[in-house]
Design a protein around this motif. Structure first.
Motif, PDB file in Angstrom:
ATOM      1  N   ILE A 162      23.124  -4.950 -12.048  1.00 28.82           N
ATOM      2  CA  ILE A 162      23.868  -5.258 -10.820  1.00 28.82           C
ATOM      3  C   ILE A 162      25.267  -5.785 -11.136  1.00 28.82           C
ATOM      4  N   VAL A 163      26.248  -5.282 -10.357  1.00 30.34           N
ATOM      5  CA  VAL A 163      27.628  -5.782 -10.405  1.00 30.34           C
ATOM      6  C   VAL A 163      28.050  -6.156  -8.990  1.00 30.34           C
ATOM      7  N   GLY A 164      28.611  -7.341  -8.837  1.00 30.84           N
ATOM      8  CA  GLY A 164      29.102  -7.786  -7.536  1.00 30.84           C
ATOM      9  C   GLY A 164      30.621  -7.742  -7.473  1.00 30.84           C
ATOM     10  N   PHE A 165      31.183  -8.526  -6.539  1.00 28.46           N
ATOM     11  CA  PHE A 165      32.628  -8.489  -6.313  1.00 28.46           C
ATOM     12  C   PHE A 165      33.041  -9.809  -5.662  1.00 28.46           C
ATOM     13  N   SER A 166      33.930 -10.550  -6.271  1.00 32.37           N
ATOM     14  CA  SER A 166      34.576 -11.763  -5.742  1.00 32.37           C
ATOM     15  C   SER A 166      34.511 -12.944  -6.688  1.00 32.37           C
ATOM     16  N   ASN A 167      33.544 -12.952  -7.608  1.00 34.31           N
ATOM     17  CA  ASN A 167      33.371 -14.069  -8.546  1.00 34.31           C
ATOM     18  C   ASN A 167      33.137 -15.381  -7.797  1.00 34.31           C
ATOM     19  N   GLU A 168      32.184 -15.352  -6.850  1.00 33.37           N
ATOM     20  CA  GLU A 168      31.763 -16.564  -6.154  1.00 33.37           C
ATOM     21  C   GLU A 168      31.157 -17.538  -7.160  1.00 33.37           C
ATOM     22  N   PRO A 169      31.220 -18.853  -6.903  1.00 28.42           N
ATOM     23  CA  PRO A 169      30.627 -19.826  -7.828  1.00 28.42           C
ATOM     24  C   PRO A 169      29.160 -19.555  -8.139  1.00 28.42           C
ATOM     25  N   ILE A 170      28.402 -19.043  -7.156  1.00 32.73           N
ATOM     26  CA  ILE A 170      26.985 -18.781  -7.381  1.00 32.73           C
ATOM     27  C   ILE A 170      26.763 -17.705  -8.432  1.00 32.73           C
ATOM     28  N   SER A 171      27.764 -16.834  -8.605  1.00 37.19           N
ATOM     29  CA  SER A 171      27.601 -15.736  -9.568  1.00 37.19           C
ATOM     30  C   SER A 171      27.448 -16.242 -11.000  1.00 37.19           C
ATOM     31  N   ARG A 172      27.957 -17.448 -11.270  1.00 39.58           N
ATOM     32  CA  ARG A 172      27.860 -18.018 -12.619  1.00 39.58           C
ATOM     33  C   ARG A 172      26.544 -18.738 -12.858  1.00 39.58           C
ATOM     34  N   VAL A 173      25.936 -19.238 -11.783  1.00 38.61           N
ATOM     35  CA  VAL A 173      24.755 -20.083 -11.955  1.00 38.61           C
ATOM     36  C   VAL A 173      23.441 -19.396 -11.612  1.00 38.61           C
ATOM     37  N   ILE A 174      23.494 -18.282 -10.888  1.00 42.28           N
ATOM     38  CA  ILE A 174      22.274 -17.554 -10.581  1.00 42.28           C
ATOM     39  C   ILE A 174      21.691 -16.995 -11.870  1.00 42.28           C
ATOM     40  N   GLU A 175      20.386 -16.774 -11.884  1.00 42.94           N
ATOM     41  CA  GLU A 175      19.716 -16.253 -13.073  1.00 42.94           C
ATOM     42  C   GLU A 175      19.153 -14.857 -12.784  1.00 42.94           C
ATOM     43  N   PRO A 176      19.580 -13.825 -13.517  1.00 42.14           N
ATOM     44  CA  PRO A 176      20.645 -13.869 -14.538  1.00 42.14           C
ATOM     45  C   PRO A 176      22.028 -13.977 -13.888  1.00 42.14           C
ATOM     46  N   ALA A 177      23.005 -14.469 -14.659  1.00 44.56           N
ATOM     47  CA  ALA A 177      24.378 -14.600 -14.161  1.00 44.56           C
ATOM     48  C   ALA A 177      24.914 -13.237 -13.758  1.00 44.56           C
ATOM     49  N   LEU A 178      25.652 -13.223 -12.665  1.00 43.90           N
ATOM     50  CA  LEU A 178      26.082 -11.967 -12.047  1.00 43.90           C
ATOM     51  C   LEU A 178      27.415 -11.455 -12.589  1.00 43.90           C
ATOM     52  N   THR A 179      27.418 -10.226 -13.078  1.00 44.57           N
ATOM     53  CA  THR A 179      28.660  -9.537 -13.418  1.00 44.57           C
ATOM     54  C   THR A 179      29.418  -9.266 -12.118  1.00 44.57           C
ATOM     55  N   THR A 180      30.729  -9.489 -12.134  1.00 48.18           N
ATOM     56  CA  THR A 180      31.484  -9.413 -10.884  1.00 48.18           C
ATOM     57  C   THR A 180      32.965  -9.145 -11.145  1.00 48.18           C
ATOM     58  N   ILE A 181      33.686  -8.866 -10.087  1.00 47.88           N
ATOM     59  CA  ILE A 181      35.143  -8.712 -10.140  1.00 47.88           C
ATOM     60  C   ILE A 181      35.787 -10.025  -9.713  1.00 47.88           C
ATOM     61  N   ASP A 182      36.658 -10.558 -10.545  1.00 46.14           N
ATOM     62  CA  ASP A 182      37.412 -11.764 -10.191  1.00 46.14           C
ATOM     63  C   ASP A 182      38.641 -11.339  -9.402  1.00 46.14           C
ATOM     64  N   GLN A 183      38.722 -11.757  -8.149  1.00 46.06           N
ATOM     65  CA  GLN A 183      39.804 -11.332  -7.248  1.00 46.06           C
ATOM     66  C   GLN A 183      41.079 -12.158  -7.346  1.00 46.06           C
ATOM     67  N   SER A 184      41.077 -13.239  -8.073  1.00 47.38           N
ATOM     68  CA  SER A 184      42.272 -14.086  -8.203  1.00 47.38           C
ATOM     69  C   SER A 184      42.766 -14.582  -6.846  1.00 47.38           C
ATOM     70  N   GLY A 185      41.864 -15.224  -6.094  1.00 46.16           N
ATOM     71  CA  GLY A 185      42.218 -15.711  -4.766  1.00 46.16           C
ATOM     72  C   GLY A 185      43.387 -16.679  -4.770  1.00 46.16           C
ATOM     73  N   LEU A 186      43.426 -17.564  -5.762  1.00 46.12           N
ATOM     74  CA  LEU A 186      44.508 -18.545  -5.857  1.00 46.12           C
ATOM     75  C   LEU A 186      45.863 -17.848  -5.963  1.00 46.12           C
ATOM     76  N   LYS A 187      45.957 -16.841  -6.823  1.00 45.69           N
ATOM     77  CA  LYS A 187      47.225 -16.121  -7.005  1.00 45.69           C
ATOM     78  C   LYS A 187      47.603 -15.346  -5.751  1.00 45.69           C
ATOM     79  N   ILE A 188      46.611 -14.748  -5.106  1.00 42.56           N
ATOM     80  CA  ILE A 188      46.892 -14.014  -3.874  1.00 42.56           C
ATOM     81  C   ILE A 188      47.449 -14.965  -2.812  1.00 42.56           C
ATOM     82  N   GLY A 189      46.838 -16.153  -2.692  1.00 44.17           N
ATOM     83  CA  GLY A 189      47.328 -17.139  -1.731  1.00 44.17           C
ATOM     84  C   GLY A 189      48.746 -17.573  -2.029  1.00 44.17           C
ATOM     85  N   GLU A 190      49.038 -17.822  -3.306  1.00 43.12           N
ATOM     86  CA  GLU A 190      50.381 -18.248  -3.706  1.00 43.12           C
ATOM     87  C   GLU A 190      51.408 -17.165  -3.422  1.00 43.12           C
ATOM     88  N   LYS A 191      51.092 -15.923  -3.789  1.00 43.97           N
ATOM     89  CA  LYS A 191      52.057 -14.825  -3.604  1.00 43.97           C
ATOM     90  C   LYS A 191      52.268 -14.502  -2.127  1.00 43.97           C
TER      91      LYS A 191
END
Length: 338
Positions: free
Chosen positions: A272-301
């Motif tokens: 399974i691959v997800g999308f967004s890199n939510e905090p839960i994706s790191r702690v769920i078992e097994p840890a979820l492969t995902t796309i990091d969207q860089s929300g902070l950078k998008i907000g700044e730009k």
């Protein structure tokens, strides 16, 4: 109770005209530095506070920007808001944050309220129901600069700050193929939203490149329950499914919940691959492969672009699409032993 001191009280205490006090407090070059210091010192002594609202109304500005997101609870949007608030704060702006909860009617009322409150600019990620742009056109008609972020909107004279959703969809699907998956289902959002259309097209392009003939797509609002039910539907239709690319992490977690309940191994049986890199994706078992969207950078730009338009209204007519980098974060949910 004593009334709040006014510029007239300051003027009376110093024996000068109230107009001079007003100019000094507004840092006018017509008042000497010596006099300014004397007036500011007396203002502080008396506990004078400027009426910023009245001052801004006279200048026809509010020093406020409106922000509308689908759900504040989503990590991507909360991180984007963090970037927005920091950039706005450094520029001397306040932020009004609202959430549409993915409802068009709620979004329309929010936008109407922000216009009525005379915000200087608006940042918005439109709801899943937004097909009618009349309320957004009203923003433009009110001469309020408008910038879309995350979810593309083709409204004339408006700019977008996005990631490359097509490339992200391609990379996510390619990764599953490289892990040995041959029967990959895609959980998509509504196709009238460009981000989900582009992620789907990326999925299809990866299948085509690697000559994978299997293709199965399930669209929903991508809530956790949607991921759970979509996984049931997918396996009922195709018991040999061995990979899932979900257009967000929330639906991916729902799918994982069902698979674990059925004792279907992740990633050995289904990767399974997800999308967004939510905090839960790191702690769920097994840890979820995902796309990091860089929300902070998008907000700044997005905020930097909007503030530029506020400062230079003519520039806001120059439509731009600003792309922000993203990357695939590989974790245990997709790493098969091949």
């Amino acid at each position: 109770m004593n009334s709040k001191p006014t510029i007239h009280d300051i003027a009376k205490a110093l024996g000068i005209d109230s107009s001079t006090v007003s100019r000094a407090l507004n840092d006018s070059p017509r008042v000497s530095q010596k006099t300014k210091k004397k007036i500011i010192a007396k203002a502080q002594e008396l506990g004078y506070q400027r009426n910023l609202l009245a001052s801004n109304l006279r200048k026809n500005v509010s020093r406020t920007i409106g922000v509308v997101v689908p759900r504040i609870s989503r990590y991507f949007f909360s991180s984007a808001i963090q970037g927005i608030e920091e950039a706005a704060y450094l520029a001397g702006y306040n932020v009004i944050i609202c959430q549409s909860l993915e409802e068009l009617e709620r979004e329309q009322k929010i936008v109407e309220g922000l216009i009525a409150n005379r915000v200087d600019g608006l940042l918005i990620s439109i709801s899943m129901e937004t097909l009618n742009y009349n309320h957004l056109q009203a923003v433009i008609n009110s001469d309020i600069p408008l910038v879309f972020f995350d979810r593309y909107c083709n409204l004339q004279g408006c700019s977008n700050v996005l990631i490359d959703d097509f490339n992200c969809g391609f990379n996510a699907t390619e990764h599953l193929i490289q892990q040995g998956c041959k029967n990959i289902v895609h959980f998509s959002g509504p196709q009238y939203l460009k981000i989900y259309e582009n992620r789907l097209e990326g999925y299809k392009a990866a299948l085509k490149k690697y000559e994978v003939t299997f293709q199965h797509i399930i669209s929903s609002k991508l809530m956790e329950v949607d991921g759970y039910n979509s996984m049931i539907s997918a396996l009922e239709a195709h018991p040999n499914i061995d990979g899932v690319f979900s257009a967000n992490d929330v639906a991916a977690v729902g799918a994982m919940t069902y698979l674990k309940a059925q004792q279907i191994k992740i990633p050995d049986d289904v990767a399974i691959v997800g999308f967004s890199n939510e905090p839960i994706s790191r702690v769920i078992e097994p840890a979820l492969t995902t796309i990091d969207q860089s929300g902070l950078k998008i907000g700044e730009k997005a905020t930097a672009l909007l503030l530029n338009y506020i400062a230079n209204k003519e520039a806001s007519n120059e439509t731009q699409t600003v792309m922000v980098d993203s990357n695939l974060v590989i974790r245990s949910s997709s790493k098969k032993m091949i």
